[in-house]
Scaffold this active site. Structure first.
Site, PDB file in Angstrom:
ATOM      1  N   ARG A 101      34.219  -2.169 -12.053  1.00 14.26           N
ATOM      2  CA  ARG A 101      33.179  -1.978 -11.027  1.00 14.26           C
ATOM      3  C   ARG A 101      32.862  -0.489 -11.017  1.00 14.26           C
ATOM      4  O   ARG A 101      33.754   0.331 -10.735  1.00 14.26           O
ATOM      5  CB  ARG A 101      33.684  -2.452  -9.672  1.00 14.26           C
ATOM      6  CG  ARG A 101      32.776  -2.054  -8.529  1.00 14.26           C
ATOM      7  CD  ARG A 101      33.114  -2.762  -7.224  1.00 14.26           C
ATOM      8  NE  ARG A 101      32.720  -4.152  -7.269  1.00 14.26           N
ATOM      9  CZ  ARG A 101      32.571  -4.934  -6.203  1.00 14.26           C
ATOM     10  NH1 ARG A 101      32.800  -4.447  -4.992  1.00 14.26           N
ATOM     11  NH2 ARG A 101      32.209  -6.195  -6.319  1.00 14.26           N
ATOM     12  N   HIS A 128      25.192  -7.449 -11.032  1.00 15.68           N
ATOM     13  CA  HIS A 128      26.440  -8.044 -10.507  1.00 15.68           C
ATOM     14  C   HIS A 128      26.551  -9.448 -11.109  1.00 15.68           C
ATOM     15  O   HIS A 128      26.451 -10.458 -10.407  1.00 15.68           O
ATOM     16  CB  HIS A 128      26.378  -8.087  -8.982  1.00 15.68           C
ATOM     17  CG  HIS A 128      27.712  -8.292  -8.320  1.00 15.68           C
ATOM     18  ND1 HIS A 128      28.899  -8.400  -9.029  1.00 15.68           N
ATOM     19  CD2 HIS A 128      28.062  -8.414  -6.999  1.00 15.68           C
ATOM     20  CE1 HIS A 128      29.904  -8.574  -8.187  1.00 15.68           C
ATOM     21  NE2 HIS A 128      29.425  -8.580  -6.957  1.00 15.68           N
ATOM     22  N   GLN A 131      28.960 -12.218  -9.798  1.00 16.99           N
ATOM     23  CA  GLN A 131      28.452 -12.807  -8.555  1.00 16.99           C
ATOM     24  C   GLN A 131      27.433 -13.907  -8.867  1.00 16.99           C
ATOM     25  O   GLN A 131      27.461 -14.991  -8.277  1.00 16.99           O
ATOM     26  CB  GLN A 131      27.797 -11.718  -7.694  1.00 16.99           C
ATOM     27  CG  GLN A 131      27.227 -12.224  -6.394  1.00 16.99           C
ATOM     28  CD  GLN A 131      28.313 -12.726  -5.443  1.00 16.99           C
ATOM     29  OE1 GLN A 131      29.267 -12.017  -5.167  1.00 16.99           O
ATOM     30  NE2 GLN A 131      28.176 -13.946  -4.948  1.00 16.99           N
ATOM     31  N   ASP A 222      21.110 -10.204   0.804  1.00 22.10           N
ATOM     32  CA  ASP A 222      22.200  -9.242   0.571  1.00 22.10           C
ATOM     33  C   ASP A 222      21.957  -8.067   1.514  1.00 22.10           C
ATOM     34  O   ASP A 222      20.872  -7.954   2.118  1.00 22.10           O
ATOM     35  CB  ASP A 222      22.178  -8.797  -0.908  1.00 22.10           C
ATOM     36  CG  ASP A 222      23.319  -7.844  -1.268  1.00 22.10           C
ATOM     37  OD1 ASP A 222      24.320  -7.771  -0.517  1.00 22.10           O
ATOM     38  OD2 ASP A 222      23.215  -7.167  -2.318  1.00 22.10           O
ATOM     39  N   CYS A 262      25.999 -12.949  -0.906  1.00 19.52           N
ATOM     40  CA  CYS A 262      27.145 -12.573  -1.745  1.00 19.52           C
ATOM     41  C   CYS A 262      28.311 -12.056  -0.916  1.00 19.52           C
ATOM     42  O   CYS A 262      29.453 -12.079  -1.370  1.00 19.52           O
ATOM     43  CB  CYS A 262      26.719 -11.528  -2.772  1.00 19.52           C
ATOM     44  SG  CYS A 262      26.014 -10.048  -2.016  1.00 19.52           S
ATOM     45  N   ARG A 290      33.711 -17.393  -6.622  1.00 26.11           N
ATOM     46  CA  ARG A 290      33.939 -16.181  -7.420  1.00 26.11           C
ATOM     47  C   ARG A 290      35.216 -16.341  -8.258  1.00 26.11           C
ATOM     48  O   ARG A 290      35.270 -15.916  -9.410  1.00 26.11           O
ATOM     49  CB  ARG A 290      34.058 -14.952  -6.505  1.00 26.11           C
ATOM     50  CG  ARG A 290      32.781 -14.528  -5.798  1.00 26.11           C
ATOM     51  CD  ARG A 290      31.734 -14.042  -6.806  1.00 26.11           C
ATOM     52  NE  ARG A 290      32.263 -13.039  -7.697  1.00 26.11           N
ATOM     53  CZ  ARG A 290      32.360 -11.731  -7.421  1.00 26.11           C
ATOM     54  NH1 ARG A 290      31.908 -11.268  -6.283  1.00 26.11           N
ATOM     55  NH2 ARG A 290      32.877 -10.888  -8.313  1.00 26.11           N
TER      56      ARG A 290
HETATM   57  N1   CP Z   1      30.506 -10.095  -3.318  1.00 23.87           N
HETATM   58  C1   CP Z   1      31.327  -9.115  -3.683  1.00 23.87           C
HETATM   59  O1   CP Z   1      31.292  -8.598  -4.809  1.00 23.87           O
HETATM   60  O2   CP Z   1      32.211  -8.728  -2.721  1.00 23.87           O
HETATM   61  P1   CP Z   1      33.203  -7.496  -2.817  1.00 23.87           P
HETATM   62  O3   CP Z   1      32.369  -6.243  -2.831  1.00 23.87           O
HETATM   63  O4   CP Z   1      34.077  -7.592  -1.584  1.00 23.87           O
HETATM   64  O5   CP Z   1      33.995  -7.608  -4.088  1.00 23.87           O
HETATM   65  N1  NVA Z   2      24.382  -4.982  -3.277  1.00 19.70           N
HETATM   66  C1  NVA Z   2      25.716  -4.845  -2.742  1.00 19.70           C
HETATM   67  C2  NVA Z   2      26.565  -5.992  -3.198  1.00 19.70           C
HETATM   68  C3  NVA Z   2      27.969  -5.986  -2.679  1.00 19.70           C
HETATM   69  C4  NVA Z   2      28.779  -7.119  -3.223  1.00 19.70           C
HETATM   70  C5  NVA Z   2      26.312  -3.527  -3.184  1.00 19.70           C
HETATM   71  O1  NVA Z   2      26.119  -3.125  -4.334  1.00 19.70           O
HETATM   72  O2  NVA Z   2      26.966  -2.877  -2.375  1.00 19.70           O
END
Ligand code: CP
Ligand code: NVA
Length: 304
Positions: A101, A128, A131, A222, A262, A290
């Site tokens: 990430r 993502h 997701q 989101d 998400c 997930r």
């Molecule tokens: N949806 C998602 O990626 O959640 P987190 O940021 O908690 O991993």
């Molecule tokens: N768009 C959000 C998704 C979190 C899972 C972010 O990047 O923070």
């Protein structure tokens, strides 16, 4: 360069369907894959906070009999303590899969170029994809994907980009509703539209809530300010006012429409408490998926 999953479109259409089928199967029969990747070493690297991704991926790895090595950004210092390509070339000597990430998607591309181990995107500034696998799995639990009308309301962000591509590859009609200035980039819309043309799906971007939600089968939103955009939160709250998913928005979709997010959700901003708790809200199934989807992806990418 090895197998990679930086974007949903790194899978073929058949590959994506296989991962979705596998995810559905391992959800019903988790024991069928217990220990299936005994001894596989999986690195999980996080430059941003995470609850779902961190826990679901570590538990998925454990179910498969593999081993997770969780790496924190401040320990590795990607591109600061050490060049990004050197980190990739070192880690792939120890690890069989690198899942990361990151803030900057281009670092993932560099890592994938220099790693012999498969590289998985656990969220970047522009995508993502893990997701999106869980999102499709959740939609498929409620209705067949081809022909489904999914309306994404909110920021044209990483989640939106991956959802457009995933929907486009599976014959869905994806409508994106954003306020002016927050639409997905033209590149991302083009990428998804090209894929949709092959599958019978479509991509439609609008600023009109009514155009997006009318008769939709899925309503998705989101957060308005993603991780790393915290300083823009107030400005974004103003820009997105009028784009909150409330019961009226849900009612303007089809009678059977489900709600997805998400997570994490900011109740009272992009979605109301009532919609989160609505009987057609599937957000916790989606969060559970997930784990199943990540298991299926790992099995697919590490196939002998
Ligand atoms: N949806 C998602 O990626 O959640 P987190 O940021 O908690 O991993
Ligand atoms: N768009 C959000 C998704 C979190 C899972 C972010 O990047 O923070």
């Amino acid at each position: 360069m090895s197998a990679q999953f930086l974007r949903v479109s790194d899978l073929t259409v058949d590959g994506l369907q296989r991962v979705l089928d596998l995810a559905a199967a391992v959800k019903v029969h988790p024991k069928s894959v217990a220990g299936a990747r005994l001894g596989t070493q999986v690195g999980l690297f996080f430059e941003k906070p995470s609850t779902r991704t961190r826990v679901s991926s570590e538990v998925a790895v454990s179910h498969l009999g593999a081993h997770a090595v969780v790496l924190k950004a401040d320990e590795v210092g990607l591109g600061k303590r050490e060049a990004v390509e050197d980190v990739a070339r070192v880690l792939d000597r120890y690890l069989d899969v690198l899942a990361l990430r990151v803030f900057d998607h281009s670092n993932l591309v560099t890592i994938a170029e220099h790693s012999k181990a498969p590289v998985i995107n656990l969220l970047s500034d522009i995508a993502h994809p893990c997701q999106a696998l869980a999102d499709l799995q959740t939609v498929a639990e409620n209705r067949p994907l081809p022909g489904t009308v999914l309306c994404y309301i909110g920021d044209g962000n990483n989640v939106c980009n991956s959802l457009m591509v995933a929907g486009a590859m599976t014959g869905m009609h994806v409508r994106v509703v954003t306020p002016e200035g927050y639409a997905p980039s033209a590149d991302e819309i083009d990428r998804a539209s090209r894929l949709a043309a092959d599958s019978g799906g479509s991509i439609f971007v609008t600023e009109s809530l009514a155009e997006g939600t009318d008769g939709a089968d899925v309503i998705y939103t989101d957060v308005w300010a993603s991780m790393g955009q915290e300083t823009e939160a107030a400005e974004r709250r103003d820009a997105f006012a009028g784009y909150q998913v409330d019961e009226k928005v849900l009612a303007s979709a089809s009678d059977e429409a489900i709600f997805l997010h998400c997570l994490p959700a900011h109740r009272g901003e992009e979605v109301t408490h009532e919609v989160m708790e609505h009987q057609r809200s599937k957000v916790f199934d989606q969060a559970e998926n997930r784990m199943h989807a990540f298991k299926a992806l790992l099995l697919h990418l590490t196939e002998a």
